[in-house]
Design a protein around this motif. Structure first.
Motif, PDB file in Angstrom:
ATOM      1  N   GLU A   1      49.165 -16.143 -24.405  1.00 61.10           N
ATOM      2  CA  GLU A   1      48.279 -15.190 -23.597  1.00 61.10           C
ATOM      3  C   GLU A   1      48.227 -14.825 -22.621  1.00 61.10           C
ATOM      4  OE1 GLU A   1      45.465 -17.446 -27.457  1.00 61.10           O
ATOM      5  OE2 GLU A   1      45.509 -17.967 -25.731  1.00 61.10           O
ATOM      6  N   LEU A   2      48.123 -16.001 -21.733  1.00 62.43           N
ATOM      7  CA  LEU A   2      48.265 -15.322 -20.276  1.00 62.43           C
ATOM      8  C   LEU A   2      49.116 -14.462 -19.942  1.00 62.43           C
ATOM      9  CD1 LEU A   2      47.084 -18.854 -19.038  1.00 62.43           C
ATOM     10  CD2 LEU A   2      45.340 -16.326 -18.536  1.00 62.43           C
ATOM     11  N   VAL A   3      50.516 -14.405 -20.482  1.00 65.03           N
ATOM     12  CA  VAL A   3      51.402 -13.681 -19.824  1.00 65.03           C
ATOM     13  C   VAL A   3      51.699 -12.110 -20.560  1.00 65.03           C
ATOM     14  CG1 VAL A   3      53.762 -13.323 -20.170  1.00 65.03           C
ATOM     15  CG2 VAL A   3      53.296 -15.405 -19.882  1.00 65.03           C
ATOM     16  N   ASN A   4      50.619 -12.100 -21.525  1.00 64.48           N
ATOM     17  CA  ASN A   4      50.710 -11.287 -22.871  1.00 64.48           C
ATOM     18  C   ASN A   4      49.188 -10.266 -21.804  1.00 64.48           C
ATOM     19  OD1 ASN A   4      51.875 -10.459 -24.796  1.00 64.48           O
ATOM     20  ND2 ASN A   4      50.932 -12.101 -25.516  1.00 64.48           N
ATOM     21  N   ILE A   5      48.177 -10.786 -21.156  1.00 65.70           N
ATOM     22  CA  ILE A   5      47.060  -9.988 -20.586  1.00 65.70           C
ATOM     23  C   ILE A   5      47.440  -9.898 -19.109  1.00 65.70           C
ATOM     24  CG2 ILE A   5      45.394 -11.453 -19.334  1.00 65.70           C
ATOM     25  CD1 ILE A   5      44.297 -13.316 -21.509  1.00 65.70           C
ATOM     26  N   TYR A   6      48.683 -10.436 -18.592  1.00 66.87           N
ATOM     27  CA  TYR A   6      48.633 -10.104 -16.993  1.00 66.87           C
ATOM     28  C   TYR A   6      49.970  -9.063 -17.435  1.00 66.87           C
ATOM     29  CZ  TYR A   6      51.755 -10.754 -12.815  1.00 66.87           C
ATOM     30  OH  TYR A   6      52.739 -10.223 -11.811  1.00 66.87           O
ATOM     31  N   LEU A   7      50.680  -8.374 -18.550  1.00 67.50           N
ATOM     32  CA  LEU A   7      51.808  -7.276 -18.320  1.00 67.50           C
ATOM     33  C   LEU A   7      50.917  -6.556 -18.867  1.00 67.50           C
ATOM     34  CD1 LEU A   7      54.385  -8.613 -20.799  1.00 67.50           C
ATOM     35  CD2 LEU A   7      54.584  -8.790 -18.327  1.00 67.50           C
ATOM     36  N   ALA A   8      49.443  -6.891 -19.615  1.00 68.07           N
ATOM     37  CA  ALA A   8      48.498  -5.432 -19.798  1.00 68.07           C
ATOM     38  C   ALA A   8      47.541  -4.724 -19.179  1.00 68.07           C
ATOM     39  CB  ALA A   8      47.707  -6.103 -20.594  1.00 68.07           C
ATOM     40  N   SER A   9      47.374  -6.279 -18.013  1.00 70.34           N
ATOM     41  CA  SER A   9      46.565  -5.556 -16.704  1.00 70.34           C
ATOM     42  C   SER A   9      47.052  -5.195 -15.612  1.00 70.34           C
ATOM     43  CB  SER A   9      45.517  -6.963 -16.191  1.00 70.34           C
ATOM     44  OG  SER A   9      45.565  -8.236 -16.177  1.00 70.34           O
ATOM     45  N   GLY A  10      48.080  -5.650 -15.531  1.00 73.08           N
ATOM     46  CA  GLY A  10      49.155  -5.093 -14.168  1.00 73.08           C
ATOM     47  C   GLY A  10      49.806  -4.436 -14.403  1.00 73.08           C
ATOM     48  N   HIS A  11      49.183  -3.663 -15.061  1.00 73.69           N
ATOM     49  CA  HIS A  11      50.581  -2.452 -14.821  1.00 73.69           C
ATOM     50  C   HIS A  11      51.908  -2.801 -14.849  1.00 73.69           C
ATOM     51  CE1 HIS A  11      47.091   1.305 -15.475  1.00 73.69           C
ATOM     52  NE2 HIS A  11      47.581   0.182 -16.061  1.00 73.69           N
TER      53      HIS A  11
END
Length: 410
Positions: free
Chosen positions: A276-286
């Motif tokens: 979940e955290l990696v997915n959030i990182y990819l989504a928010s970090g562009h």
């Protein structure tokens, strides 16, 4: 060092073997060229240096446990061996489990010389059943106190039946820490030739070495080797694999690995949080795919690859729920004195938020707003809220919204 996984083969050490190993240890000490001030004294001085009991721990009647006496040795030159001998001389018994526990705490406190003395005392007393793990710990301590050459000599001098997966992995850990890639790879080949029952720990050591050297292309090769040998991947294995592709900005590969993790029957709560955290990182970090052979460098000396490695290390400990390590990595990241970007803030905010540490989220947003080097970016916070909502964690998004409102973020 990481604790080797799996069961340990218990070995009862005979008197002659103990005597031989003790001689080998003393030889390693006398020949070591380690720069540590602890290693500068002669073998005899380190083994038999007298201890001033009143100076080190006062009246022994005030201390009724062995751990307190040993931890009260204020200077590394004072001998833990003398404390052990005095304890026995008072008619008290020593349990090997107590020695292991004290040694572990000493290592955590970076008091490696005293931990090594306890290890030596254990192997020199026949009444103790010494395990492969005990010898593995000793290899690591030899490296920390006397250097890699001493650790290598000690390992090679061990009897063949003690050269097991645990002790091999311990010396591999030493090679990886010293970035001795040729020796590490040669040792791994020896482990395969010995037909040892390897676990993910061994392969993780190799991949950590390759990551530290920037040899990202070798990490997937190790993964393929693991799969061909039917070695189960653990969470840290997946983390290294993901980090290698993320650092190369191969985001499609990262997403493919995340899908594999999600479908893995062995996945647990930590794995789920990590994904979940990696997915959030990819989504928010562009983060976007890159066809460039090398990564763009930041304004100063740290590369984008290193930034991403920091970010994913934060995410790893967030996934594991290890707040102490999360705090530690975040402090280290801030101490690099490099100009952080919004993506770095996104990784740590999302990790603390997922673990419900809202106080830290407030502090980090406050630091970000006050930073003279990095402009606060509300758009990244909005992407974080959206990412949490999309994975079904609307309460996290609402908590972040409330904190942003408190901090008067536009």
């Amino acid at each position: 060092m990481a604790s080797p996984n799996g069961s340990f083969f218990t070995t009862i050490i005979t008197r002659n073997v103990c005597r031989d190993i003790r001689r080998q240890i003393l030889l390693c000490r006398s020949l070591s060229s380690a720069s540590s001030s602890e290693a500068s004294a002669s073998v005899e001085e380190q083994l038999s240096m007298p201890v001033n009991l009143s100076e080190d721990y006062g009246d022994s009647n005030k201390w009724d446990d062995l751990k307190t006496r040993i931890f009260s040795l204020r200077m590394p030159k004072r001998s833990a061996t003398n404390v052990l001998e005095r304890w026995v001389g008072e008619g008290r018994k020593i349990d090997i489990s107590d020695l292991r526990s004290i040694s572990k705490e000493l290592r955590q406190s970076q008091r490696f010389k005293h931990a090594l003395e306890i290890s030596e005392w254990m192997v020199s007393h026949d009444e103790f059943e010494i395990t492969d793990s005990d010898f593995a710990v000793r290899v690591d301590l030899m490296n920390k106190v006397f250097g890699i050459d001493a650790a290598e000599r000690y390992f090679e001098a061990l009897p063949s039946d003690i050269k097991t997966r645990e002790t091999y992995t311990a010396i591999l850990h030493c090679y990886a820490g010293s970035r001795l890639v040729d020796k590490a790879e040669a040792l791994y080949n020896r482990m395969k030739e010995a037909k040892l029952d390897l676990t993910a720990v061994t392969y993780n050591e190799l991949m950590t070495l390759y990551m530290s050297l920037g040899q990202l292309e070798k990490v997937p090769q190790v993964i393929e080797e693991m799969k061909s040998q039917n070695v189960a991947l653990d969470l840290f294995t997946y983390h290294l694999w993901i980090s290698s592709f993320a650092a190369a900005l191969k985001i499609d590969e990262v997403q493919r690995i995340l899908q594999e993790m999600s479908s893995c029957a062995r996945s647990d709560a930590s794995w789920k949080r990590y994904v979940e955290l990696v997915n959030i990182y990819l989504a928010s970090g562009h983060l976007v795919n890159s066809t460039q052979a090398s990564l763009v460098e930041s304004e100063k000396s740290i590369s984008q690859r290193e930034w991403i490695t920091y970010d994913l290390l934060i995410i790893l400990y967030g996934g594991l729920g290890n707040k102490d390590k999360l705090d530690q990595v975040w402090r280290s990241l801030r101490m690099t004195k490099q100009k952080m970007i919004g993506r770095n803030y996104a990784s740590v905010i999302s990790s603390y938020l997922l673990l419900d540490h809202l106080k830290e989220v407030r502090e980090i947003i406050g630091q970000w707003k006050q930073s003279a080097a990095t402009d606060f970016d509300i758009h990244i916070c909005n992407r974080l809220k959206k990412a949490f909502t999309e994975i079904g964690m609307s309460e996290k998004a609402e908590a972040l919204e409330a904190i942003l409102s408190e901090q008067r973020c536009a």
